[in-house]
Write an enzyme that holds these catalytic residues in place. Structure first.
Site, mmCIF file in Angstrom:
data_model
loop_
_atom_site.group_PDB
_atom_site.id
_atom_site.type_symbol
_atom_site.label_atom_id
_atom_site.label_comp_id
_atom_site.label_asym_id
_atom_site.label_seq_id
_atom_site.Cartn_x
_atom_site.Cartn_y
_atom_site.Cartn_z
ATOM 1 N N LYS A 151 0.838 -1.210 0.000
ATOM 2 C CA LYS A 151 0.000 0.000 0.000
ATOM 3 C C LYS A 151 0.874 1.263 0.000
ATOM 4 C CE LYS A 151 -3.724 -2.489 2.238
ATOM 5 N NZ LYS A 151 -4.374 -2.922 3.471
ATOM 6 N N GLN B 64 -4.190 -1.374 9.761
ATOM 7 C CA GLN B 64 -4.208 -2.701 9.153
ATOM 8 C C GLN B 64 -4.836 -3.718 10.108
ATOM 9 O OE1 GLN B 64 -3.221 -3.461 5.943
ATOM 10 N NE2 GLN B 64 -3.978 -5.530 6.333
ATOM 11 N N ASP C 227 -10.537 3.214 4.490
ATOM 12 C CA ASP C 227 -10.891 1.794 4.440
ATOM 13 C C ASP C 227 -12.411 1.608 4.417
ATOM 14 O OD1 ASP C 227 -9.425 -0.452 4.078
ATOM 15 O OD2 ASP C 227 -8.989 -0.830 6.196
#
Ligand code: NDP
Length: 302
Positions: free
Chosen positions: A54, A98, A121
């Site tokens: 990412k 994460q 997200d």
């Protein structure tokens, strides 16, 4: 019939190209570089790989990347304090914590602590609520990638029968809502669904987000259907290398479907590209910028 392959690598390259142009445009018009902060807690090797990828993509597309590696024994309060700091940092437009987090940490509390304007997200309840309401929102990246692939292949989705297998907050539910917002007739199937194969056979669009190796067989698929396989299932391999397969039996399904995503190389590459779309979108929205074209669909093939 042999299905056409929906090439997620090629599609994500097209999307990233569009994002890079928009990032350059944002810089030249407004002097702003979108910033993505990634937070990784602990030593999970797969999570390290995902986060590194990412960050690398963000930098490749001209964005700023801020990585925060925290020890596995980080306390809830320490993690929340970092999230609050990132919420307040104007250089950070998107925050990604994460998952999965170590067991002693409460993921829901952490997600809800993220400023919804920076929730790239798309997991904050406010983002989920906006999606339910059909309002513009930051949508979680894998579902957004699935939708972009489907619209690229099929164009207008109005009136299609869509079956989504899986009802998680991360994938199944947002995919179903996105398809509903595109005027599909949507069925959400799950582990308690009766006659799953029969329901799948009604689908013009079949999205499998289950996590069960090759569960969907060829005779579950309506001839000519478009199949999106979200599943990531490791399979044993003689050389010890990690190999992945999807939730759909590809060899069988590709004889029946009209188009199908492979695993790997289908949905996966789109997920990271859509995180970059969300970071760019968040950067523009936070400053009320409307003269930069944030990609909402895949740019056409050249
Ligand atoms: P979850 O485990 O959270 O959800 C799985 C869903 O599948 C649940 O709703 C469950 O139903 C349903 N399910 C389980 N068994 C069956 C069954 N036998 N028949 C029908 N439905 C069943 O998984 P996620 O949604 O997080 O992920 C799904 C898959 O997608 C995983 O393989 C994951 O690795 C992959 N993934 C891939 C990504 C990518 O970028 N390509 C990103 C995110 C996920 P119930 O609710 O009833 O338990």
């Amino acid at each position: 019939m042999t299905a056409s392959v929906i090439d997620g690598k090629e599609a994500s390259a097209r999307l990233k190209n569009g994002i890079a142009k928009a990032v350059a445009d944002l810089k030249s018009k407004h002097g702003i570089t979108p910033g993505l902060a990634t937070v990784l807690v602990g030593d999970d090797p797969a999570s390290h790989v995902y986060v590194a990828s990412k960050q690398k993509t963000a930098v490749e597309l001209g964005m700023a990347s801020f990585q925060h590696d925290l020890k596995a024994e980080t306390s809830q309060e320490e993690l929340l304090a970092l999230v609050r700091k990132l919420n307040a940092d104007p250089k950070v437009n998107g925050i990604l914590v994460q998952m999965p987090l170590p067991k002693h940490l409460d993921a829901i509390k952490v997600i809800t602590a993220i400023d919804p304007a920076k929730d790239v997200d798309g997991l904050h309840p406010e983002s989920a609520g906006r999606l339910v309401a059909g309002a513009d929102s930051l949508v979680s990246c894998t579902p957004l990638g699935c939708l972009m692939l489907l619209k690229d292949v099929l164009g207008d989705l109005t009136g299609k029968n869509a079956v989504v297998i899986g009802r998680s907050i991360l994938v199944g539910k947002p995919v179903a809502l996105l398809l509903l917002n595109e005027n599909c007739t949507v069925t959400i199937a799950h582990s308690r669904t009766k006659d799953l194969a029969g329901i799948c056979r009604t689908a013009d669009i079949l999205v499998a987000a289950v996590g069960k190796l090759e569960m969907v067989r060829g005779d579950w698929i309506k001839p000519g259907a478009t199949v999106i396989d979200v599943g990531i299932n490791p399979i044993p391999s003689p050389d010890g290398k990690r190999r992945l397969r999807g939730d759909v039996n590809y060899a069988e399904a590709s004889q029946v479907a009209g188009a199908i995503t492979p695993v790997p190389g289908g949905v996966g590459p789109m997920t990271i590209a859509c995180l970059m779309v969300n970071t760019l979108k968040a950067a523009c929205a936070q400053r009320g910028i409307t003269d930069v074209a944030v990609p909402t669909k895949l740019p056409p093939k050249i």
